[in-house]
Design a protein around this motif. Structure first.
Motif, short mmCIF file in Angstrom:
data_model
loop_
_atom_site.label_atom_id
_atom_site.label_comp_id
_atom_site.label_asym_id
_atom_site.label_seq_id
_atom_site.Cartn_x
_atom_site.Cartn_y
_atom_site.Cartn_z
N PHE A 1 8.56 -18.47 1.78
CA PHE A 1 7.40 -18.78 0.93
C PHE A 1 6.19 -17.95 1.36
CE2 PHE A 1 9.04 -23.41 0.22
CZ PHE A 1 10.07 -22.93 -0.56
N LYS A 2 5.93 -17.87 2.66
CA LYS A 2 4.79 -17.09 3.16
C LYS A 2 4.96 -15.61 2.82
CE LYS A 2 3.48 -20.23 6.85
NZ LYS A 2 3.46 -20.48 8.29
N TYR A 3 6.18 -15.10 2.94
CA TYR A 3 6.43 -13.70 2.60
C TYR A 3 6.15 -13.45 1.12
CZ TYR A 3 8.77 -9.20 2.27
OH TYR A 3 9.03 -7.88 2.05
N MET A 4 6.63 -14.33 0.26
CA MET A 4 6.42 -14.19 -1.18
C MET A 4 4.94 -14.32 -1.54
SD MET A 4 9.72 -16.30 -2.52
CE MET A 4 10.34 -15.42 -3.96
N ILE A 5 4.24 -15.25 -0.90
CA ILE A 5 2.81 -15.40 -1.13
C ILE A 5 2.09 -14.10 -0.77
CG2 ILE A 5 0.71 -16.56 -0.28
CD1 ILE A 5 2.50 -19.13 -0.02
N GLY A 6 2.50 -13.48 0.33
CA GLY A 6 1.90 -12.21 0.73
C GLY A 6 2.08 -11.13 -0.31
N ASP B 1 6.78 -7.27 -14.12
CA ASP B 1 6.63 -6.37 -12.97
C ASP B 1 6.42 -7.17 -11.69
OD1 ASP B 1 6.31 -3.79 -11.66
OD2 ASP B 1 4.16 -4.27 -11.55
N LEU B 2 5.57 -8.20 -11.75
CA LEU B 2 5.35 -9.03 -10.57
C LEU B 2 6.64 -9.75 -10.16
CD1 LEU B 2 3.50 -10.24 -8.41
CD2 LEU B 2 2.95 -12.07 -10.07
N ALA B 3 7.34 -10.34 -11.12
CA ALA B 3 8.59 -11.05 -10.81
C ALA B 3 9.60 -10.10 -10.16
CB ALA B 3 9.18 -11.67 -12.08
N GLN B 4 9.73 -8.89 -10.69
CA GLN B 4 10.67 -7.91 -10.14
C GLN B 4 10.29 -7.55 -8.71
OE1 GLN B 4 10.19 -4.34 -9.45
NE2 GLN B 4 12.31 -4.26 -8.79
N LYS B 5 8.99 -7.34 -8.44
CA LYS B 5 8.55 -6.99 -7.08
C LYS B 5 8.82 -8.12 -6.10
CE LYS B 5 5.09 -3.51 -7.94
NZ LYS B 5 3.74 -3.02 -7.71
N VAL B 6 8.49 -9.33 -6.50
CA VAL B 6 8.69 -10.47 -5.60
C VAL B 6 10.17 -10.68 -5.33
CG1 VAL B 6 8.41 -12.98 -5.35
CG2 VAL B 6 6.54 -11.60 -6.29
#
Length: 153
Positions: free
Chosen positions: A32-37, A70-75
């Protein structure tokens, strides 16, 4: 851009490939912290994140600097690479192709935050597949059953 004002709230839902229960409680907080970053690095704000071993929900206050896809793909790509490089999952980790993205008004944000925070208790009563289809139906989103959840080939 000067004099640009927006208010965009998006809930993203990502599903583990084949709905395998690979996200373990011992490392989910790190995920979760990684994804938030990643989301913060892209200029957005996370309002809530939580999930189950086979899927997760993120409520984001988005800036109009990037598309949702684009955001979904990056995350998804960054997080699956990070999980695999750190050897966190049993076997190779991958997210299912695609994502769900639902928009909300400010008046719905508190309710969605509570819903996301309560995922583990909620899914003891309601199965994910049933709930996912219910949300799609409620929002009038057309879908083909065969594309919702990929089965192992």
């Amino acid at each position: 851009m000067a004099n640009t004002y927006t208010q965009v709230y998006i809930q993203l839902i990502f599903v583990v490939k084949f709905r395998k229960a690979l996200i373990e409680s011992g490392w989910e907080e790190r995920l979760f912290k990684y994804m938030i970053g990643i989301i913060h690095q892209n200029g957005h704000k996370v309002l809530a994140i939580n999930g189950m071993p086979d899927h997760l929900h993120i409520l984001i206050s988005m800036k109009p600097v990037q598309s949702i896809s684009d955001l979904a793909q990056k995350v998804k790509s960054s997080s699956s690479k990070w999980i695999n490089e750190n050897g966190l999952a049993r076997g190779k980790f991958a997210w299912q192709t695609g994502y769900a993205g639902f928009s909300y008004t400010k008046s719905h944000v508190d309710r969605v935050v509570k819903y996301i925070a309560n995922q583990k208790a909620h899914h003891t009563k309601t199965g994910f597949q049933f709930e996912y289809k219910r949300i799609l139906d409620e929002l009038g989103i057309e879908y083909k059953e065969e594309y919702l959840f990929k089965s192992p080939e």
